[in-house]
Every structure is written in C-alpha cells, then in structure tokens.
Scaffold this active site. Sequence first.
Site, mmCIF file in Angstrom:
data_model
loop_
_atom_site.group_PDB
_atom_site.id
_atom_site.type_symbol
_atom_site.label_atom_id
_atom_site.label_comp_id
_atom_site.label_asym_id
_atom_site.label_seq_id
_atom_site.Cartn_x
_atom_site.Cartn_y
_atom_site.Cartn_z
ATOM 1 N N TYR A 143 0.766 -1.385 0.015
ATOM 2 C CA TYR A 143 -0.193 0.239 -0.151
ATOM 3 C C TYR A 143 0.766 1.167 0.080
ATOM 4 O O TYR A 143 0.355 2.139 -0.540
ATOM 5 C CB TYR A 143 -0.810 0.136 1.312
ATOM 6 C CG TYR A 143 -2.276 -0.652 0.977
ATOM 7 C CD1 TYR A 143 -2.403 -1.860 0.692
ATOM 8 C CD2 TYR A 143 -3.256 -0.007 1.513
ATOM 9 C CE1 TYR A 143 -3.464 -2.460 0.493
ATOM 10 C CE2 TYR A 143 -4.686 -0.673 1.333
ATOM 11 C CZ TYR A 143 -4.755 -1.890 0.800
ATOM 12 O OH TYR A 143 -5.803 -2.609 0.587
ATOM 13 N N LYS A 193 3.249 -15.438 1.808
ATOM 14 C CA LYS A 193 3.480 -16.223 0.654
ATOM 15 C C LYS A 193 4.989 -16.462 0.454
ATOM 16 O O LYS A 193 5.713 -15.890 -0.662
ATOM 17 C CB LYS A 193 2.933 -15.283 -0.678
ATOM 18 C CG LYS A 193 3.046 -15.752 -1.877
ATOM 19 C CD LYS A 193 1.648 -16.869 -1.959
ATOM 20 C CE LYS A 193 1.746 -17.765 -3.493
ATOM 21 N NZ LYS A 193 0.752 -18.920 -3.233
ATOM 22 N N ASP A 225 -3.127 -18.382 0.150
ATOM 23 C CA ASP A 225 -4.054 -18.944 -0.680
ATOM 24 C C ASP A 225 -4.611 -20.026 -0.028
ATOM 25 O O ASP A 225 -5.881 -20.282 0.108
ATOM 26 C CB ASP A 225 -3.271 -19.502 -2.014
ATOM 27 C CG ASP A 225 -2.322 -20.148 -1.926
ATOM 28 O OD1 ASP A 225 -1.466 -20.272 -0.794
ATOM 29 O OD2 ASP A 225 -1.598 -20.873 -2.786
ATOM 30 N N ASP A 249 -6.126 -7.014 4.138
ATOM 31 C CA ASP A 249 -7.326 -6.385 3.258
ATOM 32 C C ASP A 249 -8.349 -7.543 2.824
ATOM 33 O O ASP A 249 -9.366 -7.568 3.214
ATOM 34 C CB ASP A 249 -6.893 -5.560 2.362
ATOM 35 C CG ASP A 249 -8.093 -4.702 1.458
ATOM 36 O OD1 ASP A 249 -9.181 -4.350 2.286
ATOM 37 O OD2 ASP A 249 -7.962 -4.726 0.334
ATOM 38 N N ASP A 253 -12.059 -9.176 4.816
ATOM 39 C CA ASP A 253 -13.265 -9.364 4.099
ATOM 40 C C ASP A 253 -14.060 -10.573 3.903
ATOM 41 O O ASP A 253 -14.967 -10.678 4.436
ATOM 42 C CB ASP A 253 -13.130 -8.742 2.609
ATOM 43 C CG ASP A 253 -13.512 -7.037 2.715
ATOM 44 O OD1 ASP A 253 -13.478 -6.428 3.531
ATOM 45 O OD2 ASP A 253 -14.121 -6.918 1.577
#
Length: 359
Positions: A143, A193, A225, A249, A253
């Site tokens: 970000y 990751k 993942d 983020d 959600d």
Amino acid sequence: MAKNRLIAILPGDGIGPEVTEQAVRVIECINAKHDTGFEIKTEPVGGTAYDIHGTPLPDSTLELAKSADAILLGAVGGPKWEAIERQHRPERALLGLRSELQLFSNLRPAILFPELASASTLKREVVSGLDIMIVRELTGGIYFGGPRGIEGEPGDRKGFNTLVYTESEVQRIAHSAFQVAMQRGKRLCSVDKANVLEVSELWREVVTAVGNSYPEVELSHMYVDNACMQLVRAPKQFDVIVTGNMFGDILSDAASMLTGSIGMLPSASLDSNGKGMYEPVHGSAPDIAGQGIANPLATILSVAMMFRSTFHEAALAGIIESAVQSALAAGLRTADIVSDGETAVSTQEMGDAVIDRIG
Ligand code: IPM
Ligand code: MG
C-alpha cells in the site's frame, strides 16, 4: 472526577453520519450515567470533506485527529467521488490518517453473534461460535511501498508497486499480534506467501524470532492462498491471524462475511501508544445512505473497543457490549440482519434500544 478525554468524530460519507450519530448518543449516555467526561469534536472526512474543502483530509481534520486521544470514523467513499483524481479520492483520507498517525496495527475481529447464526451463508456448524481476530499490518507493505506509478508511452505503459517490509515493521506488528493472542486463545497463525516472495521469507523469519519472547503462544505459518481456503472451509481452526497490509485487506473481508453480518463488526487501528482510530468494518453503503435503515451496532461496538483499548475502561466497554447483546436477544433487528417474516427497526430505533439498556 471526570477526566478530559477527547474523542474525534469523523462521520464521513454514505451511512457514516447516520451510524456515528447513534454512537455519539451512546457516548453521551455513558457520560451522563457514569460521569466519564468524554469530550467530542467533529470534523468532515472523505468525500464530504472534499466537497467542502477540496481535499478528503483537510488540515483541520488531521489536526483534530492528531490532538484527540481516540478517533471514531464512520465510513468514506461513494460513487459521487469515484471519478475524481486519485489523490483527492475519499479513500486517500483513510490511508493518510493511518500513515500520519502511524496506526500500524489493525485489529479486525470476526465474531458470530449466537442470535444471528442463520445470517451466515455458511452452514451453521461451520460458523457457530466463531471468534477470530485478524491483525493486519496497516502502514506498510504494498500500500505504501515505493517505487510506484504508471510510466511510459500510451500503448506501452507499465504500472508498478513495491511490496516491502523492514525487519522493524514486521517486529512491531508481530509483537502486537502475539500480545493479542496472549489475551485470547494463545494461538497465532502468520499468513504470508513465503513460497514465492522474498519479503514473505523475511516476514516469516522475523515473526518466528519474535515468537521466542512469547513461549506460551503456539505459532503457525500458512500461505495466503491456503489461508483463504481454510477460512471458508474450517474457520474455527483460527484464533489470531497476523498478516501484511494487502493480504489482511483481503482475508478480513472474507472473515467478516463468515459471520453474515458485516453490519455488526467493529475494528481498531492502533499506534504503539494505544491511541487508536475505531471504525465499523462495513463501508459507506451508498445504496442505503440517508434512509435511516443502516445498522449502527458495528459503530457502537467500535466505541466499546475504544473504551477498552485506548481508555482502559473495560467495565464501560462491557456495559455497551451487554446492551447490544440484550437488544439482539430482545429481537431487535435492522434490515441487514432481519430474517424473513420479522420487522426491521430503523437506525435510530436500534440506537434507542441500546441506550435504553445502558445503566
Ligand atoms: C479497508 C478498505 C481500505 C483498504 C480502502 C478503502 C482504502 O478496503 O479498510 O479494508 O484497502 O485498506
Ligand atoms: Mg478492505
């Protein structure tokens, strides 16, 4: 004796003003009943601020946010401001506040309220009793990393961003997450990751090293993942998840939707001194703005989180949470959580129901 404690209210856009209005009534009710002397000041933020001042984060708003002990933010954004240049979009205000105030630790709980178990799109047995906490790094990662931009001639341009974490950034979010885990089930899953990204390799190494200071916490690692899949397959395996800005983020959600009631979830963004910005997880919901039907409970529960984390007023936080629980138990439902055949109450009526139950 009342102490002076300043809360900045930034209602923002869409349903933001409607839901923060109810939260302010709750704070005023607590002040009246418990002589707590919380002081409230309000400034615009997001698209609403852009319309008045030509910028989504005016100096007056940033100054108030800096001088306050805690911030309550409604929501920012809406279709009205989607076409304006990037640096003036409402979302920039959120990113600016996070970065200017160094609110690096974002706590996003996903809790299933027993009364609302049928609201989830997942099978009841998969989600009943769900109580997980996502700790998202909020002021670094892709970000904010540089270089970033769009360069080149039309037809041959490239867009690029940089996913970067320094050791100290990983250390501080790791400490934050381990401390949260110590207050809960003492299990922490770090999501990265590391099979592909060097930055994740470093992340994993640093989180593991910080873990040596928290021998009671069981630390595990998971690729993002897989974490995504596990969140919908068997979410109750998690206690606390810690992850970087962008993975957080996305995962938060997904986690919030497990509960089926995003209108119920509060969040906190904390600096290293316990100062925080508190906001409902739901967004500005422009489709229902101005109708008086939005669910104010996520914002009211954000006040409870504020009382607990910033003001160390666990008893007051408990009073608010019990009032919410009791309003739900009495069958009060706003439109987002109502079941077929039930009648929905308005934003104001839900606020009234909580206030009636305080004190
Ligand atoms: C969130 C939001 C923000 C983010 C946007 C509005 C900038 O999605 O708080 O999760 O991406 O962090
Ligand atoms: Mg998001």
